[in-house]
Write a protein that holds these residues in place. Structure first.
Motif, mmCIF file in Angstrom:
data_model
loop_
_atom_site.group_PDB
_atom_site.id
_atom_site.type_symbol
_atom_site.label_atom_id
_atom_site.label_comp_id
_atom_site.label_asym_id
_atom_site.label_seq_id
_atom_site.Cartn_x
_atom_site.Cartn_y
_atom_site.Cartn_z
ATOM 1 N N GLU A 38 0.831 -1.203 0.000
ATOM 2 C CA GLU A 38 0.000 0.000 0.000
ATOM 3 C C GLU A 38 0.865 1.253 0.000
ATOM 4 O OE1 GLU A 38 -2.471 -0.438 3.411
ATOM 5 O OE2 GLU A 38 -3.666 -2.073 2.550
ATOM 6 N N ALA A 39 1.943 1.229 0.797
ATOM 7 C CA ALA A 39 2.845 2.386 0.848
ATOM 8 C C ALA A 39 3.543 2.600 -0.488
ATOM 9 C CB ALA A 39 3.878 2.193 1.961
ATOM 10 N N SER A 70 1.861 9.049 -6.215
ATOM 11 C CA SER A 70 2.037 10.443 -5.796
ATOM 12 C C SER A 70 3.404 11.012 -6.125
ATOM 13 C CB SER A 70 1.808 10.557 -4.289
ATOM 14 O OG SER A 70 2.836 9.873 -3.565
ATOM 15 N N GLY A 71 4.388 10.115 -6.301
ATOM 16 C CA GLY A 71 5.757 10.574 -6.528
ATOM 17 C C GLY A 71 6.486 10.933 -5.254
ATOM 18 N N GLN A 72 5.881 10.671 -4.106
ATOM 19 C CA GLN A 72 6.529 10.972 -2.828
ATOM 20 C C GLN A 72 7.655 9.977 -2.547
ATOM 21 O OE1 GLN A 72 3.714 11.978 0.523
ATOM 22 N NE2 GLN A 72 2.211 11.178 -0.942
ATOM 23 N N GLY A 88 6.551 5.120 3.737
ATOM 24 C CA GLY A 88 6.624 3.810 4.364
ATOM 25 C C GLY A 88 7.039 3.814 5.820
ATOM 26 N N ALA A 89 7.330 4.966 6.384
ATOM 27 C CA ALA A 89 7.848 5.026 7.754
ATOM 28 C C ALA A 89 6.867 4.455 8.774
ATOM 29 C CB ALA A 89 8.204 6.469 8.115
#
Length: 484
Positions: free
Chosen positions: A420-421, A428-430, A436-437
């Motif tokens: 999911e992360a 989103s490109g994040q 994932g933290a």
């Protein structure tokens, strides 16, 4: 349709699947008053349906009092239908399951021993290499519950499939596949500029993202979301973040097929010549065959390495235990008869399994048995030193882990959290490190806290059981290393 009651609709849909899967077998079919016992076996191997019918017919020919009813359900439906079957006391006699291990299956009361007596005879166990039956993996309290079905050197993910037609149209040499990340970028640039095909048919829907992910991360670190070298869940480690960043680069450049696609769509896209490259595993030979996409139309190649060379490898684990005897079977003796027949290295099941090139089995000498040229090619790739390595096994370091629930509970926290992360970050490109933290912290905290509770309760367990600082990601963790 009532928008406020989605759960009811889902339950009804799954229930209808369950009715279809269970059929209308009478009690006599299940070993009651009739003279012939019916054994139900479930899995989600759609490409093996005809093979399983043939296997069932042959077994009944040899054992007239036992009928085999082998059913295949689509994987997504299977993951819902099987739990529902156990809840409603309509489970099959034997089932395929590799989503969780022995500990959880015992906790759920889903499984029974292979042999109704609990133990298996020595001549049965000798069909497998030494060390194949381990406490906590497939045995517990002196009883044997599972057997390695697939071997773990050749069988697995991390292979790259190249469409011959697309490569030819792009002016690329099919016999000189991309070997590095830069090679892959360059090949993609040529495919997208010179053909109408996408470069990589990459499923990005949920867990299906593992197809591309394992094709990249396995050369960088470990293909697990847990690093046994450090004893940490590692989604946000620099190696993982770097690899995912490369995936984001491929997407931004337009080299991943657009859309949030599942594996079935991506496989069909590749087979239809709408994409030049597809990453997946050993099983694809039989999947492509079932789609009418012959091995003369594609080439299998190793995964691509980072430009500086491989710093990791695919992991070999004791996870080949995939078929389990149901705790709800009413015919354990007949089920044990079938298991012995199915795992005869020289028997009908094995011969037909290899004739159809479905893969490599753990209880067979694959070097002598495999004849299919594509499967041989896969074996040559998988056998290359450092392509796959034996991971450390915490149970061999700390036997009390066979009684521990800590790792299972940690994985139970948001079960698909990593995927999911990754899906969120890809869209989103994040940076993966930030997205994932939360899941990494959640899993690590759960593992450490539960181990402390178990240790306080008398189990000899700790985080040290999961930490192997002397292990290198490109080397086997050998039995003698547990003594250090």
């Amino acid at each position: 349709m009532n928008p406020h009651r989605p759960g009811t609709l889902i339950t009804a849909a799954v229930a209808s699947l369950l009715v279809a899967a269970c059929g209308t077998s009478s009690n006599s079919d299940r070993g009651g008053r009739g003279s012939q016992i019916t054994l139900q076996i479930w899995d989600f191997s759609a490409e093996q349906v005809n093979f399983h019918k043939d296997v069932g017919a042959q077994f009944t020919k040899e054992h007239p009092n036992i009928k085999i009813e082998w059913r295949s359900i689509t994987q997504a439906d299977y993951m819902k239908t099987l739990p529902l079957a156990f809840q409603s006391n309509q489970a099959p006699d034997m089932f395929y399951w590799n989503a969780t291990g022995l500990s959880e299956l015992l906790d759920q009361k889903w499984i029974a021993p292979l042999n109704p007596n609990g133990t298996v005879p020595a001549d049965f166990a000798k069909r497998w290499p030494d060390g194949s039956f381990l406490d906590g993996i497939n045995t517990q309290d002196g009883k044997t519950y599972g057997f390695p079905f697939s071997e773990n050197l050749y069988w697995g993910s991390g292979y790259m499939f190249l469409n011959k037609q697309v490569f030819q149209q792009a002016g690329l040499d099919i016999n000189n596949p991309p070997k590095t990340w830069t090679d892959l970028r360059n090949a993609c640039a040529q495919i997208t500029s010179k053909t109408e095909a996408e470069c990589i048919a990459a499923p990005t829907k949920g867990e299906d993202m593992q197809r591309l992910w394992y094709g990249l991360i396995s050369s960088v670190s470990t293909d697990e979301f847990f690093d046994y070298k450090t004893g940490k869940f590692n989604l946000t480690d620099p190696e993982q973040v770097k690899t995912f960043g490369f995936m984001q680069e491929l997407k931004k450049a337009g080299y991943l097929a657009p859309g949030t696609n599942d594996k079935n769509f991506s496989r069909q896209q590749f087979a239809a010549g709408q994409a030049g490259i597809y990453f997946d595993g050993t099983w694809m030979l039989s999947v492509f065959n079932s789609q009418g996409f012959g091995s003369d139309k594609y080439v299998v190649a190793p995964r691509v390495d980072p430009d500086g060379g491989p710093t990791g490898a695919g992991g070999r684990q004791h996870d080949g235990n995939k078929y389990w005897v149901s705790s709800q079977t009413k015919n354990p003796d007949a089920m044990w008869t079938f298991i012995q027949w199915m795992t005869d290295p020289n028997g009908y099941f094995v011969k037909q399994y290899y004739k159809n090139a479905f893969g490599t089995l753990a209880y067979v000498d694959n070097q002598k048995t495999v004849t299919d040229p594509v499967l041989k090619q896969i074996m040559q790739i998988g056998a290359k030193p450092g392509y796959r390595v034996q991971l450390p096994e915490p149970l061999l370091k700390c036997p009390d882990l066979a009684k521990s629930k800590a790792y299972v509970k940690a994985l139970g926290k948001t079960p698909d959290g990593e995927w999911e992360a990754m899906s969120e970050a890809l869209v989103s490109g994040q940076p993966l490190a930030s997205v994932g933290a939360a899941i990494v912290k959640q899993r690590q905290t759960a593992l450490e806290e539960e181990l402390k509770k178990e240790a306080a309760g008398g189990l000899k367990v700790s985080m040290d059981c999961y930490t192997f600082p002397d292990w290198e990601h490109t080397k086997d963790y050998t039995p003698d290393m547990y003594k250090n």
